[in-house]
Write a protein that holds these residues in place. Structure first.
Motif, PDB file in Angstrom:
ATOM      1  N   TYR A  65      39.137  53.465  41.813  1.00  0.00           N
ATOM      2  CA  TYR A  65      38.653  52.652  42.849  1.00  0.00           C
ATOM      3  C   TYR A  65      38.391  53.351  44.364  1.00  0.00           C
ATOM      4  N   THR A  66      38.470  53.443  45.134  1.00  0.00           N
ATOM      5  CA  THR A  66      38.471  53.469  46.446  1.00  0.00           C
ATOM      6  C   THR A  66      38.183  52.539  47.417  1.00  0.00           C
ATOM      7  N   ASN A  67      38.779  52.157  48.531  1.00  0.00           N
ATOM      8  CA  ASN A  67      39.145  51.166  49.283  1.00  0.00           C
ATOM      9  C   ASN A  67      39.343  51.240  50.390  1.00  0.00           C
ATOM     10  N   THR A 113      42.663  54.734  53.835  1.00  0.00           N
ATOM     11  CA  THR A 113      41.317  55.005  52.559  1.00  0.00           C
ATOM     12  C   THR A 113      42.231  55.113  51.400  1.00  0.00           C
ATOM     13  N   PHE A 115      42.475  55.400  47.369  1.00  0.00           N
ATOM     14  CA  PHE A 115      42.437  55.575  45.938  1.00  0.00           C
ATOM     15  C   PHE A 115      43.313  54.833  44.559  1.00  0.00           C
ATOM     16  N   ALA A 133      37.674  60.172  54.001  1.00  0.00           N
ATOM     17  CA  ALA A 133      37.388  58.706  53.229  1.00  0.00           C
ATOM     18  C   ALA A 133      36.706  59.617  51.678  1.00  0.00           C
ATOM     19  N   ASP A 134      35.823  60.350  53.056  1.00  0.00           N
ATOM     20  CA  ASP A 134      34.550  61.412  51.995  1.00  0.00           C
ATOM     21  C   ASP A 134      35.472  62.127  50.873  1.00  0.00           C
ATOM     22  N   GLN A 137      36.871  59.411  48.245  1.00  0.00           N
ATOM     23  CA  GLN A 137      34.983  59.126  47.320  1.00  0.00           C
ATOM     24  C   GLN A 137      35.130  60.049  46.508  1.00  0.00           C
ATOM     25  N   ARG A 138      34.382  61.082  47.024  1.00  0.00           N
ATOM     26  CA  ARG A 138      33.434  62.196  46.082  1.00  0.00           C
ATOM     27  C   ARG A 138      34.655  62.692  44.961  1.00  0.00           C
ATOM     28  N   GLU A 140      36.719  60.222  43.828  1.00  0.00           N
ATOM     29  CA  GLU A 140      36.331  58.962  42.716  1.00  0.00           C
ATOM     30  C   GLU A 140      35.460  58.991  41.602  1.00  0.00           C
ATOM     31  N   SER A 141      33.917  59.685  42.410  1.00  0.00           N
ATOM     32  CA  SER A 141      33.127  59.313  41.878  1.00  0.00           C
ATOM     33  C   SER A 141      33.749  60.489  40.427  1.00  0.00           C
TER      34      SER A 141
END
Length: 156
Positions: A65-67, A113, A115, A133-134, A137-138, A140-141
């Motif tokens: 997850y990311t936050n 951000t 990870f 962040a982008d 998140q990319r 992490e996905s």
């Protein structure tokens, strides 16, 4: 096993400091391992102090997850320095501007951000500047997809 054909999706170069976007770490994933080579830095990310390397087997990862985290005390300190710089512009323009810029950068380092992933019950977290962040998140996905495919293939 699941195969990911696009190599560029498997690796992300990510800045680790707000003030030093040229200092980058590497986040990489393949069918077997999650790899991280991230430089350690001190003093607002200005000075490199070594490298944090991690290689985790995909089958031991249970949660990714990311936050976004806000370090309130850093942000308050940055705001105080920026306000102090603003009030000193009339007496010393250069000092005032430098303090304002420093305060703004300290505020920026308070927004991160993160990870994170769980490996056999232990959570590992790596913070990055908010502007990454982008990418984070990319990544992490993409890691989530590989882990999911790994568990689906394992349970067939």
């Amino acid at each position: 096993m699941a195969q990911i054909n696009n190599i560029t999706q498997n690796e992300e170069k990510v800045s680790v400091g707000l003030l030093t976007p040229w200092i980058k770490g590497t986040l990489a994933v393949d069918d077997n391992f999650l790899r991280m080579d991230v430089p350690n830095t001190i003093i607002l990310g200005l000075i490199g102090t070594g490298m944090r390397k991690n290689k985790t087997p995909i089958d031991s990862i249970s949660n990714i997850y990311t936050n976004t985290e806000y370090k309130i005390w850093k942000m308050i300190l940055g705001a105080i320095i920026a306000i102090f710089g603003f009030t000193n512009i009339s007496s010393s323009f250069l000092t005032g501007v430098l303090l304002m810029v420093l305060g703004i950068f300290i505020i920026g380092t308070g927004i991160q951000t993160v990870f994170s992933y769980e490996n056999m019950g232990n959570t590992k977290s790596i913070p990055f500047p908010f502007y990454e962040a982008d990418r984070v998140q990319r990544f992490e996905s993409h890691v989530s997809e590989i882990v999911e495919k790994h568990y689906i293939d394992k349970n067939k």
